[in-house]
Design an enzyme around this catalytic site. Structure first.
Site, PDB file in Angstrom:
ATOM      1  CG  HIS A 184      -1.888  -0.912   1.172  1.00  0.00           C
ATOM      2  ND1 HIS A 184      -2.252  -1.849   2.368  1.00  0.00           N
ATOM      3  CD2 HIS A 184      -2.717  -1.464   0.221  1.00  0.00           C
ATOM      4  CE1 HIS A 184      -3.154  -2.572   2.040  1.00  0.00           C
ATOM      5  NE2 HIS A 184      -3.416  -2.459   0.702  1.00  0.00           N
ATOM      6  CG  HIS A 226       0.607  -4.554   5.082  1.00  0.00           C
ATOM      7  ND1 HIS A 226      -0.264  -4.003   4.008  1.00  0.00           N
ATOM      8  CD2 HIS A 226       0.981  -5.757   4.803  1.00  0.00           C
ATOM      9  CE1 HIS A 226      -0.170  -4.804   2.867  1.00  0.00           C
ATOM     10  NE2 HIS A 226       0.497  -5.896   3.486  1.00  0.00           N
ATOM     11  CD  GLU A 239      -1.883  -3.689   9.060  1.00  0.00           C
ATOM     12  OE1 GLU A 239      -1.127  -2.781   8.910  1.00  0.00           O
ATOM     13  OE2 GLU A 239      -2.451  -4.149   8.157  1.00  0.00           O
ATOM     14  CD  GLU A 293      -0.054   0.345   4.397  1.00  0.00           C
ATOM     15  OE1 GLU A 293       0.589  -0.797   4.498  1.00  0.00           O
ATOM     16  OE2 GLU A 293      -1.426   0.204   4.325  1.00  0.00           O
ATOM     17  NE  ARG A 348      -6.137   0.149   0.914  1.00  0.00           N
ATOM     18  CZ  ARG A 348      -6.063  -0.696   1.885  1.00  0.00           C
ATOM     19  NH1 ARG A 348      -5.296  -0.115   2.927  1.00  0.00           N
ATOM     20  NH2 ARG A 348      -6.432  -1.751   2.043  1.00  0.00           N
TER      21      ARG A 348
END
Length: 345
Positions: free
Chosen positions: A104, A232, A297, A107, A162
């Protein structure tokens, strides 16, 4: 949980002000590039964010100066014709670990970590016995920027972009969510069929050349690739697929991560720990025979979100490095155990 993105920056929840001057925070990360690109002409700065051009130049330089430890190749081209470069630690026909970052575009801590991982792997090879063992016995594939078109667009035009940058023939909206485009429960719950949405799954599975190229490479090497790790942001979580039996590996990784600075990460199946999604890369990897499949994440939990300050690159990458090493060590241990049980595999 807000449904609009990967650990979202949601308009639906902006009632309190987290960042008083958003534009100033964006300019801190993109402005004055010439004065902060490197601490010196010969030293790459791993504690600032880098543009796609800088990252790819760095990849060529790592390949040139550390050819005994790093090899560079391309798995294909993006929609806009950019090369999809991967660095590998070549060790012959051994078990392999795949790590990708920047799926993405917004990020940015992802590509920063992939560069950090390569830097640490090389610099610690001589004095870190754990890293040396991992590099000698596993083949690492590292893709610093998966979504090259989107990442470049996030630098030049829209910091919060994104998706990929593919065109749609029926709508003016561009791009597909590269983590909803894999051929596993494609465009089911948690993905959108509308091209203007951030979670648009695409017109068909692997419609995006970036996804298709990586999937093709992983399919071709599926007997060797035993771990798939996708980086991510944000939410401070370690996610794994449905019906997953390696929960202990996630626990060990989160424990190793916590040991650096005491930062807590939640872990569990992606559908219940974060939100339901379909067509994701970790589900695809697991479905296609890669037993260790994880999505990190990274920091933080929402205050800075996608605008994680450069001052937090070092601690975020340092702790994540410990977690990735724990996953790779667990994989290596399991491979050795299986070989003891089945010496002819």
């Amino acid at each position: 949980m807000c449904p609009c993105s990967c650990a979202c920056l949601c308009l639906c929840s902006i009632r309190r002000v987290s960042i008083s001057n958003l534009q100033r925070e964006i300019e801190k990360q993109t402005g004055y590039r010439s004065s902060r690109r490197r601490r010196s002409e010969s030293q790459y700065d791993y504690e600032v964010y880098h543009s796609l051009e800088e990252i790819q130049s760095w990849m060529f330089e790592m390949n040139r100066t550390h050819s005994h430890l790093v090899d560079m190749f391309s798995v294909g081209k993006s929609y806009e014709g950019r090369r999809l470069y991967v660095l590998q630690r070549p060790t012959g026909l051994k078990k392999a670990v795949w790590i990708d970052c920047g799926v993405h575009a917004r990020e940015w801590i992802g590509p920063a970590f992939c560069q950090w991982f390569v830097k640490e792997a090389i610099s610690s090879y001589q004095h870190d016995s754990v890293m040396r063992r991992l590099l000698n016995q596993l083949n690492f594939y590292v893709m610093p920027v998966f979504n090259v078109d989107g990442y470049d667009f996030s630098w030049t035009t829209d910091r919060f972009w994104r998706k990929t940058r593919s065109k749609n023939h029926k709508f003016h909206c561009r791009g597909v969510d590269a983590n909803r485009n894999w051929k596993v429960k494609w465009c089911d719950e948690g993905a959108s069929s509308h091209p203007c949405d951030d979670t648009y799954c695409g017109p068909f599975p692997e419609s995006e050349p970036e996804v298709k190229a990586v999937a093709k490479f992983l399919r071709r090497h599926r007997k060797r690739v035993k771990a798939y790790i996708s980086i991510h942001a944000y939410a401070q979580m370690l996610l794994y697929p449905y019906s997953y039996k390696y929960e202990s590996a996630a626990h060990n990784a989160v424990t190793a991560l916590y040991s650096a600075y005491g930062v807590r990460y939640r872990y569990g199946p992606a559908s219940t720990t974060l939100y339901v999604s379909s067509g994701s890369s970790i589900d695809w990897a697991y479905r296609n025979g890669i037993p260790y499949a994880f999505a990190f994440e990274l920091r933080d939990t929402g205050h800075f979100g996608f605008l994680l300050p450069e001052s937090l690159i070092n601690p975020t990458c340092t702790e994540t490095m410990r977690a990735v090493k724990a996953i790779a060590s667990g994989l290596l241990k399991k491979c050795e155990t299986d070989k003891d049980r089945f010496p002819y595999i």
